[in-house]
Motif scaffolding. Structure first.
Motif, PDB file in Angstrom:
ATOM      1  N   LYS A  37      18.905   5.170  -1.824  1.00  0.00           N
ATOM      2  CA  LYS A  37      17.503   5.351  -2.299  1.00  0.00           C
ATOM      3  C   LYS A  37      16.347   3.700  -2.263  1.00  0.00           C
ATOM      4  O   LYS A  37      15.064   3.893  -2.695  1.00  0.00           O
ATOM      5  N   GLU A  38      17.209   3.297  -1.847  1.00  0.00           N
ATOM      6  CA  GLU A  38      16.253   1.549  -0.855  1.00  0.00           C
ATOM      7  C   GLU A  38      15.587   1.917  -0.051  1.00  0.00           C
ATOM      8  O   GLU A  38      14.137   2.094  -0.505  1.00  0.00           O
ATOM      9  N   LEU A  39      15.958   3.051   1.057  1.00  0.00           N
ATOM     10  CA  LEU A  39      14.511   3.563   1.728  1.00  0.00           C
ATOM     11  C   LEU A  39      14.388   4.384   1.451  1.00  0.00           C
ATOM     12  O   LEU A  39      12.292   4.543   1.840  1.00  0.00           O
ATOM     13  N   PHE A  40      13.436   5.192   0.178  1.00  0.00           N
ATOM     14  CA  PHE A  40      12.666   5.659  -0.540  1.00  0.00           C
ATOM     15  C   PHE A  40      11.593   4.418  -0.618  1.00  0.00           C
ATOM     16  O   PHE A  40      11.384   5.314  -0.858  1.00  0.00           O
ATOM     17  N   LYS A  41      12.277   3.939  -1.683  1.00  0.00           N
ATOM     18  CA  LYS A  41      11.776   3.022  -2.475  1.00  0.00           C
ATOM     19  C   LYS A  41      10.742   1.924  -1.257  1.00  0.00           C
ATOM     20  O   LYS A  41       9.317   1.809  -1.409  1.00  0.00           O
ATOM     21  N   LEU A  42      11.529   1.862  -0.328  1.00  0.00           N
ATOM     22  CA  LEU A  42      10.437   1.091   0.971  1.00  0.00           C
ATOM     23  C   LEU A  42       9.399   2.168   1.819  1.00  0.00           C
ATOM     24  O   LEU A  42       8.228   1.926   2.145  1.00  0.00           O
ATOM     25  N   ARG A  43       9.570   3.279   1.647  1.00  0.00           N
ATOM     26  CA  ARG A  43       8.623   4.695   2.068  1.00  0.00           C
ATOM     27  C   ARG A  43       7.638   4.609   1.023  1.00  0.00           C
ATOM     28  O   ARG A  43       6.069   4.502   1.279  1.00  0.00           O
ATOM     29  N   PHE A  44       7.953   4.907  -0.648  1.00  0.00           N
ATOM     30  CA  PHE A  44       6.936   4.861  -1.231  1.00  0.00           C
ATOM     31  C   PHE A  44       6.147   3.092  -1.288  1.00  0.00           C
ATOM     32  O   PHE A  44       4.627   3.225  -1.179  1.00  0.00           O
ATOM     33  N   TYR A  45       6.820   2.249  -1.071  1.00  0.00           N
ATOM     34  CA  TYR A  45       6.307   0.992  -1.005  1.00  0.00           C
ATOM     35  C   TYR A  45       4.855   1.099   0.124  1.00  0.00           C
ATOM     36  O   TYR A  45       3.363   0.298   0.324  1.00  0.00           O
ATOM     37  N   ARG A  46       5.476   1.948   1.614  1.00  0.00           N
ATOM     38  CA  ARG A  46       4.719   1.129   2.448  1.00  0.00           C
ATOM     39  C   ARG A  46       3.536   2.934   2.166  1.00  0.00           C
ATOM     40  O   ARG A  46       2.478   2.418   2.008  1.00  0.00           O
ATOM     41  N   LYS A  47       3.663   3.524   1.759  1.00  0.00           N
ATOM     42  CA  LYS A  47       2.246   5.288   0.850  1.00  0.00           C
ATOM     43  C   LYS A  47       1.511   4.431  -0.083  1.00  0.00           C
ATOM     44  O   LYS A  47       0.398   4.805   0.279  1.00  0.00           O
ATOM     45  N   THR A  48       2.040   3.201  -0.658  1.00  0.00           N
ATOM     46  CA  THR A  48       1.488   3.314  -1.862  1.00  0.00           C
ATOM     47  C   THR A  48       0.582   2.228  -1.727  1.00  0.00           C
ATOM     48  O   THR A  48      -0.108   1.647  -2.270  1.00  0.00           O
ATOM     49  N   LYS A  49       1.033   1.533  -0.831  1.00  0.00           N
ATOM     50  CA  LYS A  49      -0.026   0.074   0.635  1.00  0.00           C
ATOM     51  C   LYS A  49       0.519  -1.162  -0.540  1.00  0.00           C
ATOM     52  O   LYS A  49      -0.043  -2.134  -0.783  1.00  0.00           O
ATOM     53  N   GLN A  50       1.468  -1.580  -1.565  1.00  0.00           N
ATOM     54  CA  GLN A  50       2.038  -2.543  -1.759  1.00  0.00           C
ATOM     55  C   GLN A  50       3.089  -3.349  -0.527  1.00  0.00           C
ATOM     56  O   GLN A  50       2.924  -2.894   0.858  1.00  0.00           O
ATOM     57  N   SER A  51       2.761  -4.218  -1.334  1.00  0.00           N
ATOM     58  CA  SER A  51       3.717  -5.312  -0.238  1.00  0.00           C
ATOM     59  C   SER A  51       5.265  -5.700   0.510  1.00  0.00           C
ATOM     60  O   SER A  51       5.727  -5.092  -0.763  1.00  0.00           O
ATOM     61  N   PHE A  52       5.902  -5.509   1.305  1.00  0.00           N
ATOM     62  CA  PHE A  52       7.004  -4.649   1.163  1.00  0.00           C
ATOM     63  C   PHE A  52       7.542  -5.319   2.745  1.00  0.00           C
ATOM     64  O   PHE A  52       6.395  -6.541   3.564  1.00  0.00           O
ATOM     65  N   LYS A  53       8.476  -6.276   3.105  1.00  0.00           N
ATOM     66  CA  LYS A  53       9.186  -6.915   4.472  1.00  0.00           C
ATOM     67  C   LYS A  53       9.609  -5.372   4.963  1.00  0.00           C
ATOM     68  O   LYS A  53      10.076  -4.642   4.900  1.00  0.00           O
ATOM     69  N   SER A  54       8.612  -5.467   6.186  1.00  0.00           N
ATOM     70  CA  SER A  54       9.216  -3.719   7.050  1.00  0.00           C
ATOM     71  C   SER A  54      10.140  -3.903   7.991  1.00  0.00           C
ATOM     72  O   SER A  54      10.481  -2.912   8.426  1.00  0.00           O
TER      73      SER A  54
END
Length: 63
Positions: free
Chosen positions: A26-43
């Motif tokens: 689930k966390e990996l899904f959220k990280l991929r979602f953040y990346r695709k929607t150009k939201q900020s996250f810790k890469s």
């Protein structure tokens, strides 16, 4: 932040192990979602979560 240690995983029982695998997926899904929607996250979290998932799956396979 260092990579997760496998000693923590070896102490988990089967149910906790399966729950942890679901949480990591689930966390990996959220990280991929953040990346695709150009939201900020810790890469660097991608590397840590994928490493943790590989550890969990290895321990699950061996049990």
């Amino acid at each position: 932040m260092s990579l997760p240690k496998i000693d923590e995983i070896k102490a988990l029982n089967k149910v906790d192990l399966e729950n942890e695998i679901l949480n990591i997926k689930k966390e990996l899904f959220k990280l991929r979602f953040y990346r695709k929607t150009k939201q900020s996250f810790k890469s660097h979290q991608f590397k840590h979560q994928k490493h943790r998932l590989a550890q969990l799956l290895m321990i699950q396979k061996n049990n």
